[in-house]
Design an enzyme around this catalytic site. Structure first.
Site, PDB file in Angstrom:
ATOM      1  N   LYS A  28     -29.718 -27.090 -46.429  1.00 25.23           N
ATOM      2  CA  LYS A  28     -28.536 -26.118 -45.632  1.00 25.23           C
ATOM      3  C   LYS A  28     -28.730 -24.945 -46.788  1.00 25.23           C
ATOM      4  CE  LYS A  28     -26.021 -29.842 -43.498  1.00 25.23           C
ATOM      5  NZ  LYS A  28     -24.856 -30.799 -43.691  1.00 25.23           N
ATOM      6  N   HIS A  60     -50.730 -47.920 -28.404  1.00 25.27           N
ATOM      7  CA  HIS A  60     -52.069 -47.247 -27.904  1.00 25.27           C
ATOM      8  C   HIS A  60     -52.112 -46.131 -28.875  1.00 25.27           C
ATOM      9  CE1 HIS A  60     -52.499 -49.626 -24.316  1.00 25.27           C
ATOM     10  NE2 HIS A  60     -51.376 -50.040 -24.588  1.00 25.27           N
ATOM     11  N   GLU A 106     -30.528 -42.235 -44.479  1.00 28.58           N
ATOM     12  CA  GLU A 106     -29.599 -41.568 -45.198  1.00 28.58           C
ATOM     13  C   GLU A 106     -28.897 -42.703 -46.235  1.00 28.58           C
ATOM     14  OE1 GLU A 106     -26.616 -39.468 -43.120  1.00 28.58           O
ATOM     15  OE2 GLU A 106     -28.077 -37.767 -42.684  1.00 28.58           O
TER      16      GLU A 106
HETATM   17  O1  PA5 Z   1     -24.298 -39.125 -41.705  1.00 25.59           O
HETATM   18  C1  PA5 Z   1     -24.002 -37.955 -42.117  1.00 25.59           C
HETATM   19  O2  PA5 Z   1     -22.748 -37.664 -42.653  1.00 25.59           O
HETATM   20  C2  PA5 Z   1     -24.645 -36.724 -41.096  1.00 25.59           C
HETATM   21  O3  PA5 Z   1     -25.547 -36.988 -40.237  1.00 25.59           O
HETATM   22  C3  PA5 Z   1     -23.567 -36.081 -40.300  1.00 25.59           C
HETATM   23  O4  PA5 Z   1     -23.069 -37.040 -39.464  1.00 25.59           O
HETATM   24  C4  PA5 Z   1     -24.063 -34.659 -39.446  1.00 25.59           C
HETATM   25  O5  PA5 Z   1     -24.507 -34.144 -40.460  1.00 25.59           O
HETATM   26  C5  PA5 Z   1     -22.942 -34.122 -38.875  1.00 25.59           C
HETATM   27  O6  PA5 Z   1     -22.124 -33.799 -39.747  1.00 25.59           O
HETATM   28  P1  PA5 Z   1     -20.737 -33.529 -39.151  1.00 25.59           P
HETATM   29  O7  PA5 Z   1     -19.945 -34.502 -38.305  1.00 25.59           O
HETATM   30  O8  PA5 Z   1     -19.780 -33.062 -40.259  1.00 25.59           O
HETATM   31  O9  PA5 Z   1     -20.729 -32.202 -38.218  1.00 25.59           O
END
Ligand code: PA5
Length: 438
Positions: A426, A305, A284
């Protein structure tokens, strides 16, 4: 830094593939980027709160988490932690790596998918047991945890009644925004705050990670202590002493040479979830604007494996980072194949040559053999070694990887602290589901 925190990086097997001068040049850049981060400048500088968490998190909130953990130990058999992505991966990583040190109620993770058989199984699994919920969402609006929370909330209200259920629900969320914040205020849930300047994947040292770990009986102060020691170490200027700079410099040099896939490989079965946390952190943070090293992982020897063939012989665009634990783990020794204890070894399975050798020792040889073979097969590799798995070491690893990816992402020319790409699916999903306003 105490001996116990001594994370070591061996970059010897990068040098046959990248000139040492290139790494030195990259080290200069890593230093400049780190200084920029420390001055709170550059892209995403509103999200640098994690830099200080090892010290900042050690306040009154921590005592409140420990109190809640004690209470949960007294009144609950199981605690369901509901969250996804950065809101659970760090806690799961530490819990798995430190599973031999945990105590207290069983911890289950929910809200990490939308698959109903698995969630139904979990709902059945908590039947008849005293339960608490810890629901974690920074935005307070993420679909997967919100849906799981509805199901578990329903179960709790039916079992305990609305008021008593509320006493067993804790929310970790934004200080003022989002549906989870409003619901918590309305229902009177105990809450902990995720700071505004800390993004999800950098939040393991906030209540997002610390609260579930405290409930699992882990020493969260030691975890923060390990992170604090690593913070100091990663502030140093000497490349070969500063693991975050060295890792970022080596990765960047490899990327420039066309190595765009990194495989984090481990020979320790309990660090699988840590590899998952690492994948989110690096994927990310770096994968944007059509750039970035793709983070993958292998669990050895299992994956030798399956994916071992590709690693050895497939396209030569990947490099490997071995994450090794030196020792200090419970060990087993290969016993005799004897008809009676202490009898003559019958050697029916051909393992007589290993009798009396520890499994750890055999695993280490598997690692050394794999590393040699992969190097010979054209896979540059780094080895990160930690002396053991305890809270201090895990805290230091968290901080090391966070600092490294922040530097590495900035060296790549992207903002490591945003994630615009995760919104696209989303938007489409909510449109298909008919969400109002989508
Ligand atoms: O790193 C990030 O921002 C995402 O992976 C969020 O942690 C994840 O989408 C969960 O988001 P939230 O804590 O708003 O539910």
């Amino acid at each position: 830094m105490s001996q116990n925190d001594c994370l070591h990086i061996d970059s010897t097997n990068v040098l046959p593939f990248v000139d040492r001068e290139r790494i030195d040049e990259k080290a200069e850049l890593a230093r400049a980027v780190a200084r920029q981060l420390e001055r709170r400048e550059g892209p995403g500088s509103d999200f640098l709160g994690w830099l200080d968490l090892p010290v900042a998190a050690n306040g009154p909130e921590l005592s409140r988490m420990e109190d809640l953990a004690e209470q949960a130990g007294q009144d609950s058999d199981v605690v369901v932690v509901i969250g996804i992505g950065g809101s659970y991966l760090g806690a799961e990583a530490a819990l798995s790596a430190l599973c031999d040190l945990t105590s207290g109620p069983e911890i289950l993770f929910a809200g990490t998918h939308l698959s109903s058989p698995a969630l139904s199984r979990m709902l059945r699994r908590v039947e008849g047991r005293d339960i608490r919920l810890v629901v974690i969402s920074k935005s307070g609006t993420t679909l997967e945890p919100a849906a799981a929370f509805r199901l578990f909330r329903d179960l709790m209200v039916r079992r305990y009644g609305r008021e008593n259920a509320a006493r067993r629900i804790t929310a970790v969320t934004d200080a003022s925004r989002g549906a989870l914040r409003s619901m918590s205020d309305e229902e009177g849930y105990e809450t902990f705050v995720i700071p505004d300047d800390v993004g999800g994947r950098f939040s393991v040292l906030t209540p997002v990670g610390l609260l579930p770990l405290a409930i699992a009986g882990l020493d969260v102060r030691a975890l923060l202590g390990g992170a604090a020691a690593m913070r100091e170490r990663c502030a140093g200027a000497d490349l070969w002493e500063n693991p975050a700079h060295l890792y970022a410099a080596a990765r960047s040099a490899l990327y420039d040479e066309g190595y765009w896939v990194e495989v984090l490989s481990s020979f320790h079965a309990d660090v699988g979830p840590l590899q998952e946390w690492w994948k989110q952190l690096f994927g990310e943070s770096e994968g944007k604007e059509e750039r970035g090293i793709f983070p993958a992982s292998c669990r050895f020897t299992t994956d030798l494996h399956s994916l071992g063939q590709y690693l050895q012989d497939g396209r030569r665009e990947l490099f490997e980072t071995f994450l090794m634990v030196d020792g200090g783990q419970p060990d087993l020794v290969v016993p005799l194949d004897a008809a009676e204890p202490g009898g003559v070894d019958l050697d029916r399975d051909g393992l007589a040559y290993l009798v009396g050798r520890s499994l750890d020792d055999i695993n280490t040889k598997a690692f050394e053999g794999t590393r040699n073979a992969h190097t010979d097969g054209g896979v540059p590799n780094l080895t990160i070694t930690v002396p053991t798995l305890d809270e201090r070491v895990i805290g230091s690893l968290f901080y090391f990887f966070e600092k490294a990816v922040a530097i590495s992402g900035r060296m790549l020319g992207v903002n490591p602290f945003d994630q615009p790409g995760v919104e696209a699916y989303k938007k489409e999903m909510f449109r298909l589901l008919g969400k109002p306003g989508a």
